[in-house]
Scaffold this motif. Structure first.
Motif, PDB file in Angstrom:
ATOM      1  N   GLU A   1       1.106  -1.027  -0.243  1.00 31.69           N
ATOM      2  CA  GLU A   1      -0.303  -0.553  -0.324  1.00 31.69           C
ATOM      3  C   GLU A   1       0.788   1.064   0.394  1.00 31.69           C
ATOM      4  O   GLU A   1       0.647   2.603  -0.576  1.00 31.69           O
ATOM      5  CB  GLU A   1      -0.645  -0.128   1.131  1.00 31.69           C
ATOM      6  N   GLU A   2       1.951   1.355   0.623  1.00 34.56           N
ATOM      7  CA  GLU A   2       2.677   2.972   0.879  1.00 34.56           C
ATOM      8  C   GLU A   2       3.797   2.728  -0.158  1.00 34.56           C
ATOM      9  O   GLU A   2       3.889   3.527  -0.749  1.00 34.56           O
ATOM     10  CB  GLU A   2       4.057   2.493   2.017  1.00 34.56           C
ATOM     11  N   MET A   3       4.264   1.590  -1.273  1.00 32.89           N
ATOM     12  CA  MET A   3       4.919   1.397  -2.377  1.00 32.89           C
ATOM     13  C   MET A   3       3.700   2.146  -3.531  1.00 32.89           C
ATOM     14  O   MET A   3       4.116   2.888  -4.334  1.00 32.89           O
ATOM     15  CB  MET A   3       4.960   0.243  -2.688  1.00 32.89           C
ATOM     16  N   ALA A   4       2.547   1.819  -3.136  1.00 32.49           N
ATOM     17  CA  ALA A   4       1.485   2.559  -4.378  1.00 32.49           C
ATOM     18  C   ALA A   4       1.377   3.974  -3.894  1.00 32.49           C
ATOM     19  O   ALA A   4       0.813   4.629  -5.573  1.00 32.49           O
ATOM     20  CB  ALA A   4       0.314   1.639  -4.463  1.00 32.49           C
ATOM     21  N   ILE A   5       1.958   4.542  -3.244  1.00 25.98           N
ATOM     22  CA  ILE A   5       1.839   6.301  -3.123  1.00 25.98           C
ATOM     23  C   ILE A   5       2.776   7.050  -3.706  1.00 25.98           C
ATOM     24  O   ILE A   5       4.693   6.622  -3.296  1.00 25.98           O
ATOM     25  CB  ILE A   5       1.167   6.219  -2.045  1.00 25.98           C
ATOM     26  N   ARG A   6       3.506   7.470  -4.982  1.00 19.36           N
ATOM     27  CA  ARG A   6       4.244   8.521  -5.199  1.00 19.36           C
ATOM     28  C   ARG A   6       5.075   9.321  -4.260  1.00 19.36           C
ATOM     29  O   ARG A   6       4.226  10.075  -3.383  1.00 19.36           O
ATOM     30  CB  ARG A   6       4.262   8.659  -6.125  1.00 19.36           C
ATOM     31  N   SER A   7       6.519   8.413  -4.351  1.00 22.14           N
ATOM     32  CA  SER A   7       6.896   9.468  -3.493  1.00 22.14           C
ATOM     33  C   SER A   7       8.565   9.565  -3.933  1.00 22.14           C
ATOM     34  O   SER A   7       8.839   9.700  -5.240  1.00 22.14           O
ATOM     35  CB  SER A   7       7.790   9.306  -2.443  1.00 22.14           C
TER      36      SER A   7
END
Length: 127
Positions: free
Chosen positions: A62-68
């Motif tokens: 889930e966190e890898m799917a949020i762009r940073s």
């Protein structure tokens, strides 16, 4: 104290400072190690008494799917969720690796590693 480790969680994501990285994306590898008291689960044989690695895998995905822009930002979000959602966690280490990074050279991967203890997590959340 014991350690639960997840090795080589693979994800395709769009992290990076370059505009192209946000459009094209790339392959990533995430490794997680969580330190916790595993004695209760060793005695009880109950999933509720341990660190559920399925839960950790879901957090990572889930966190890898949020762009940073920065891998450090992704790793910190993963750490925060591990501490917020898995109460028995005492310390956690997250390594996020970008496979074949666009840095103009033949580099297999670039990895950032972050470790956080529960006591430090509490202090940083209060700031």
């Amino acid at each position: 104290m014991g350690i639960i480790k997840l090795h080589n969680i693979r994800a395709y994501a769009y992290h990076g400072c370059l505009v192209e990285e946000g459009k094209i994306g790339s392959d990533y590898r995430v490794d997680v190690a969580v330190k916790a008291n595993l004695q209760p689960s060793a005695d009880s044989d109950h999933l509720a008494d341990t660190v559920d690695y399925v839960h950790i895998n879901r957090i990572v995905k889930e966190e890898m799917a949020i762009r940073s822009k920065l891998l450090e930002h992704v790793a910190r979000r993963i750490l925060d969720r591990i501490f917020d959602e898995i109460a028995i966690t005492e310390e956690a280490t997250v390594e996020v690796s970008k496979i074949n990074p666009p840095i103009g050279g033949n580099v297999e991967m670039v990895t950032i590693s972050m470790t956080l203890e529960r006591s430090r997590h509490r202090i940083q959340k209060e700031l």
